[in-house]
Write an enzyme that holds these catalytic residues in place. Sequence first.
Site, PDB file in Angstrom:
ATOM      1  N   LYS A   1       0.838  -1.213   0.000  1.00  0.00           N
ATOM      2  CA  LYS A   1       0.000   0.000   0.000  1.00  0.00           C
ATOM      3  C   LYS A   1       0.865   1.252   0.000  1.00  0.00           C
ATOM      4  O   LYS A   1       0.413   2.331  -0.381  1.00  0.00           O
ATOM      5  CB  LYS A   1      -0.915   0.008   1.231  1.00  0.00           C
ATOM      6  CG  LYS A   1      -2.001  -1.057   1.180  1.00  0.00           C
ATOM      7  CD  LYS A   1      -3.268  -0.497   0.610  1.00  0.00           C
ATOM      8  CE  LYS A   1      -4.211  -1.583   0.176  1.00  0.00           C
ATOM      9  NZ  LYS A   1      -5.389  -1.120  -0.523  1.00  0.00           N
TER      10      LYS A   1
ATOM     11  N   ASP B   1      -8.410  -0.124   6.569  1.00  0.00           N
ATOM     12  CA  ASP B   1      -8.269  -1.230   7.519  1.00  0.00           C
ATOM     13  C   ASP B   1      -6.884  -1.205   8.145  1.00  0.00           C
ATOM     14  O   ASP B   1      -6.532  -2.064   8.937  1.00  0.00           O
ATOM     15  CB  ASP B   1      -8.488  -2.572   6.809  1.00  0.00           C
ATOM     16  CG  ASP B   1      -9.965  -2.882   6.658  1.00  0.00           C
ATOM     17  OD1 ASP B   1     -10.712  -2.647   7.617  1.00  0.00           O
ATOM     18  OD2 ASP B   1     -10.367  -3.351   5.578  1.00  0.00           O
TER      19      ASP B   1
HETATM   20  C1  LIG Z   1      -2.084  -6.665   2.907  1.00  0.00           C
HETATM   21  C2  LIG Z   1      -3.149  -6.418   1.918  1.00  0.00           C
HETATM   22  N1  LIG Z   1      -3.288  -7.261   0.894  1.00  0.00           N
HETATM   23  C3  LIG Z   1      -4.240  -7.077  -0.040  1.00  0.00           C
HETATM   24  C4  LIG Z   1      -5.124  -6.010   0.049  1.00  0.00           C
HETATM   25  C5  LIG Z   1      -6.182  -5.865  -0.983  1.00  0.00           C
HETATM   26  O1  LIG Z   1      -6.065  -4.696  -1.726  1.00  0.00           O
HETATM   27  P1  LIG Z   1      -7.356  -4.069  -2.422  1.00  0.00           P
HETATM   28  O2  LIG Z   1      -8.242  -3.550  -1.338  1.00  0.00           O
HETATM   29  O3  LIG Z   1      -6.801  -3.016  -3.305  1.00  0.00           O
HETATM   30  O4  LIG Z   1      -8.000  -5.178  -3.154  1.00  0.00           O
HETATM   31  C6  LIG Z   1      -5.011  -5.111   1.112  1.00  0.00           C
HETATM   32  C7  LIG Z   1      -5.915  -3.975   1.250  1.00  0.00           C
HETATM   33  O5  LIG Z   1      -5.880  -3.234   2.202  1.00  0.00           O
HETATM   34  C8  LIG Z   1      -3.999  -5.312   2.077  1.00  0.00           C
HETATM   35  O6  LIG Z   1      -3.836  -4.480   3.110  1.00  0.00           O
END
Ligand SMILES: Cc1ncc(COP(=O)(O)O)c(C=O)c1O
Length: 417
Positions: A88, A136
């Site tokens: 992120k 989150d």
């Molecule tokens: C560690 C992690 N993996 C995957 C995702 C999924 O990303 P997206 O919400 O863009 O699908 C998130 C989203 O916050 C995340 O924090």
Amino acid sequence: MVRYLSTWKRSQFSLLPNPDASRSLAYGENLDYILSKESCQKALNEITSWPEYKVSPLTSLPGLAKQLNLVDVSFKDESKRFNLGSFKALGGAYAVLKFLKTFIEQKDDITVDTDDLRKGLYKNITSTLTVTTATDGNHGRSVAWGAQIFGCKATIYVPASCSPSRIEAIKEHGAKVIQTSLDYDETVRHCVKEAEKNHYQIISDTSWEDYHEVPAQIMQGYSIIAEEALKEYFTRPFRQAIPPSHIFIQAGVGGLAAAIAGYFWAHLGERRPKIVIVEPENAACLYATAAEGTLTKARGDKETGNVHTIMAGLDCGETSPIAWQILSRSADFFMTIPDAITGPTMKLIAASPFNDPVLEAGESSVAGLAALIMTATHEDTREILGLSPDSRILLINSEGIMDQSLFQKMVMENETN
Ligand SMILES: Cc1ncc(COP(=O)(O)O)c(C=O)c1O
């Protein structure tokens, strides 16, 4: 296959081939407002110029690949990206920078240099601005970091379920954190209302009607993961300039998955890998959307209807519409997995029973790997997905261990046999 993997072989999952996937369809100009080669290149030029930038490692797990009768399983390891613990870091901070630059440039009719922003040359303007988002955890940390290094304020809204360690990680960057009593999707709506009231700039990683520019920029930042990975696939000798055959990728609102799928689609066309989107069974908004053929909320828990999962980053009940625009044609399969498989998979990565390199992987990170093991240990799903001894799998370790106490608990509690 050894006994060790029987936990995954026994676990229940759902697999839905995407009825609207089209391999022969070219990446269209209609999608360029989300991801275009030019906008991805711009993000790459900007982000790779930051002093903190490093290519994230692509780590092979040959022991596991052998167990699964696949030629290669590689993990793109985002756990150390900018020392922020997740992929992120590539998105939120980039969008904060874009917002500040555009604001100053429009106000003063000048061109703003990133280094000058970092040096505080425009502090008189930036210090009056506040960016905000619902998160989150990981995305909020990236936005807070962007605000910190580029010189504005940040107010971050987190849902009731957000853990204290994730909140602390955001506060470390000087942001104000407000915990709501709501779930993630309601927290997004709350944040929008608060932003209007307080004149904050929303830097959201999910999109909605009339709000897509910022989430698109965030996805352009994420596309660096695909760019770096592809470069490595094309230069590592044993891969003989062959891209991965499959990508198993975890999704919350779908931004990460769409950035990766869109990048491979735009750059490789029909030669792109098969894309399998993986979600927790109680927060499967993309799966529900694919099943209905139109944006549909996650069904949540079978009994209560609540959308909730231990995989905090994937705890989202509503798909990002711009992510869906890309995934509706480029994702090959949608899959849901149970929360119960998270602990054993975290333990597998941490304990390395097949003598592979040990990675630091959090709850959301292991979803793609769990899905791979579940499908690769069944003859019928191997066939459906086209998994064979020639398959080269790309996974994304999307976060490190963000919650040490949860990690200890899950790894200690989960016995695999
Ligand atoms: C560690 C992690 N993996 C995957 C995702 C999924 O990303 P997206 O919400 O863009 O699908 C998130 C989203 O916050 C995340 O924090």
